[in-house]
Scaffold this motif. Structure first.
Motif, PDB file in Angstrom:
ATOM      1  N   LEU A  19       0.826  -1.215   0.000  1.00 21.69           N
ATOM      2  CA  LEU A  19       0.000   0.000   0.000  1.00 21.69           C
ATOM      3  C   LEU A  19       0.859   1.264   0.000  1.00 21.69           C
ATOM      4  O   LEU A  19       0.530   2.244  -0.666  1.00 21.69           O
ATOM      5  N   ALA A  20       1.959   1.258   0.735  1.00 24.82           N
ATOM      6  CA  ALA A  20       2.853   2.418   0.759  1.00 24.82           C
ATOM      7  C   ALA A  20       3.443   2.665  -0.623  1.00 24.82           C
ATOM      8  O   ALA A  20       3.565   3.808  -1.060  1.00 24.82           O
ATOM      9  N   LYS A  21       3.813   1.609  -1.309  1.00 24.92           N
ATOM     10  CA  LYS A  21       4.351   1.743  -2.672  1.00 24.92           C
ATOM     11  C   LYS A  21       3.281   2.289  -3.605  1.00 24.92           C
ATOM     12  O   LYS A  21       3.562   3.083  -4.497  1.00 24.92           O
ATOM     13  N   TRP A  22       2.040   1.869  -3.388  1.00 26.02           N
ATOM     14  CA  TRP A  22       0.932   2.344  -4.215  1.00 26.02           C
ATOM     15  C   TRP A  22       0.646   3.818  -3.926  1.00 26.02           C
ATOM     16  O   TRP A  22       0.384   4.595  -4.828  1.00 26.02           O
ATOM     17  N   ILE A  23       0.722   4.216  -2.644  1.00 25.54           N
ATOM     18  CA  ILE A  23       0.458   5.600  -2.252  1.00 25.54           C
ATOM     19  C   ILE A  23       1.600   6.520  -2.672  1.00 25.54           C
ATOM     20  O   ILE A  23       1.376   7.661  -3.089  1.00 25.54           O
ATOM     21  N   MET A  24       2.829   6.020  -2.580  1.00 29.47           N
ATOM     22  CA  MET A  24       4.017   6.808  -2.928  1.00 29.47           C
ATOM     23  C   MET A  24       4.742   6.161  -4.103  1.00 29.47           C
ATOM     24  O   MET A  24       5.813   5.584  -3.938  1.00 29.47           O
ATOM     25  N   PRO A  25       4.168   6.241  -5.302  1.00 26.69           N
ATOM     26  CA  PRO A  25       4.834   5.609  -6.444  1.00 26.69           C
ATOM     27  C   PRO A  25       6.132   6.328  -6.786  1.00 26.69           C
ATOM     28  O   PRO A  25       6.339   7.471  -6.401  1.00 26.69           O
ATOM     29  N   GLY A  26       6.961   5.644  -7.488  1.00 32.39           N
ATOM     30  CA  GLY A  26       8.218   6.235  -7.903  1.00 32.39           C
ATOM     31  C   GLY A  26       9.310   5.201  -7.890  1.00 32.39           C
ATOM     32  O   GLY A  26       9.155   4.127  -7.309  1.00 32.39           O
ATOM     33  N   PRO A  27      10.404   5.537  -8.513  1.00 38.23           N
ATOM     34  CA  PRO A  27      11.520   4.581  -8.544  1.00 38.23           C
ATOM     35  C   PRO A  27      12.214   4.517  -7.185  1.00 38.23           C
ATOM     36  O   PRO A  27      12.605   5.530  -6.623  1.00 38.23           O
ATOM     37  N   ASP A  28      12.318   3.326  -6.673  1.00 33.31           N
ATOM     38  CA  ASP A  28      13.058   3.099  -5.436  1.00 33.31           C
ATOM     39  C   ASP A  28      14.271   2.250  -5.770  1.00 33.31           C
ATOM     40  O   ASP A  28      14.167   1.292  -6.533  1.00 33.31           O
ATOM     41  N   PRO A  29      15.415   2.582  -5.192  1.00 37.48           N
ATOM     42  CA  PRO A  29      16.629   1.816  -5.498  1.00 37.48           C
ATOM     43  C   PRO A  29      16.495   0.319  -5.223  1.00 37.48           C
ATOM     44  O   PRO A  29      17.085  -0.491  -5.896  1.00 37.48           O
ATOM     45  N   GLY A  30      15.694  -0.058  -4.231  1.00 38.69           N
ATOM     46  CA  GLY A  30      15.572  -1.463  -3.880  1.00 38.69           C
ATOM     47  C   GLY A  30      14.390  -2.156  -4.517  1.00 38.69           C
ATOM     48  O   GLY A  30      14.242  -3.361  -4.405  1.00 38.69           O
ATOM     49  N   GLY A  31      13.512  -1.409  -5.157  1.00 40.44           N
ATOM     50  CA  GLY A  31      12.346  -2.005  -5.781  1.00 40.44           C
ATOM     51  C   GLY A  31      11.284  -2.407  -4.773  1.00 40.44           C
ATOM     52  O   GLY A  31      11.293  -1.995  -3.618  1.00 40.44           O
ATOM     53  N   ILE A  32      10.360  -3.229  -5.220  1.00 40.92           N
ATOM     54  CA  ILE A  32       9.206  -3.603  -4.414  1.00 40.92           C
ATOM     55  C   ILE A  32       9.606  -4.451  -3.209  1.00 40.92           C
ATOM     56  O   ILE A  32       8.992  -4.367  -2.150  1.00 40.92           O
ATOM     57  N   GLY A  73       3.421   3.944   9.263  1.00 42.98           N
ATOM     58  CA  GLY A  73       4.828   3.683   9.554  1.00 42.98           C
ATOM     59  C   GLY A  73       5.631   3.409   8.298  1.00 42.98           C
ATOM     60  O   GLY A  73       6.762   3.883   8.146  1.00 42.98           O
ATOM     61  N   ALA A  74       5.053   2.659   7.366  1.00 41.38           N
ATOM     62  CA  ALA A  74       5.750   2.336   6.113  1.00 41.38           C
ATOM     63  C   ALA A  74       5.958   3.572   5.256  1.00 41.38           C
ATOM     64  O   ALA A  74       7.018   3.737   4.643  1.00 41.38           O
ATOM     65  N   ILE A  75       4.975   4.446   5.197  1.00 43.12           N
ATOM     66  CA  ILE A  75       5.110   5.674   4.403  1.00 43.12           C
ATOM     67  C   ILE A  75       6.214   6.552   4.977  1.00 43.12           C
ATOM     68  O   ILE A  75       7.039   7.095   4.247  1.00 43.12           O
TER      69      ILE A  75
END
Length: 89
Positions: A19-32, A73-75
């Motif tokens: 859900l945090a990835k869905w709320i804060m989309p964007g490229p993350d160095p570590g991915g999903i 907490g995840a966000i």
């Protein structure tokens, strides 16, 4: 905290990471995968911080409160992670 509660928080953390990835989309160095791990850590930290304020989510139970705690907490952890990795890179 019992073993059952820890397992539930891990599962809730997995959901929170997604859900945090869905709320804060964007490229993350570590991915999903890293985002999901951040979600698990966020679940534990979010629950701990709210318990300090006297607002305890249901420990060891699936509920809207526990999922919202974990997502919050995840966000927060995801935002911190993005700030740190941008400064290092």
């Amino acid at each position: 905290m019992s073993l059952g509660a820890v397992i539930v928080w891990i599962i809730v953390g997995l959901i929170a990471g997604v859900l945090a990835k869905w709320i804060m989309p964007g490229p993350d160095p570590g991915g999903i995968i890293v985002t999901i791990l951040i979600g698990i850590a966020g679940a534990f930290i979010g629950g701990w911080v709210l318990s300090l304020f006297g607002v305890a989510a249901e420990r060891g139970q699936f509920s809207l409160g526990s999922i919202l705690t974990a997502v919050l907490g995840a966000i927060i952890l995801l935002a911190i992670y993005r700030l740190i990795t941008r400064r290092v890179a």
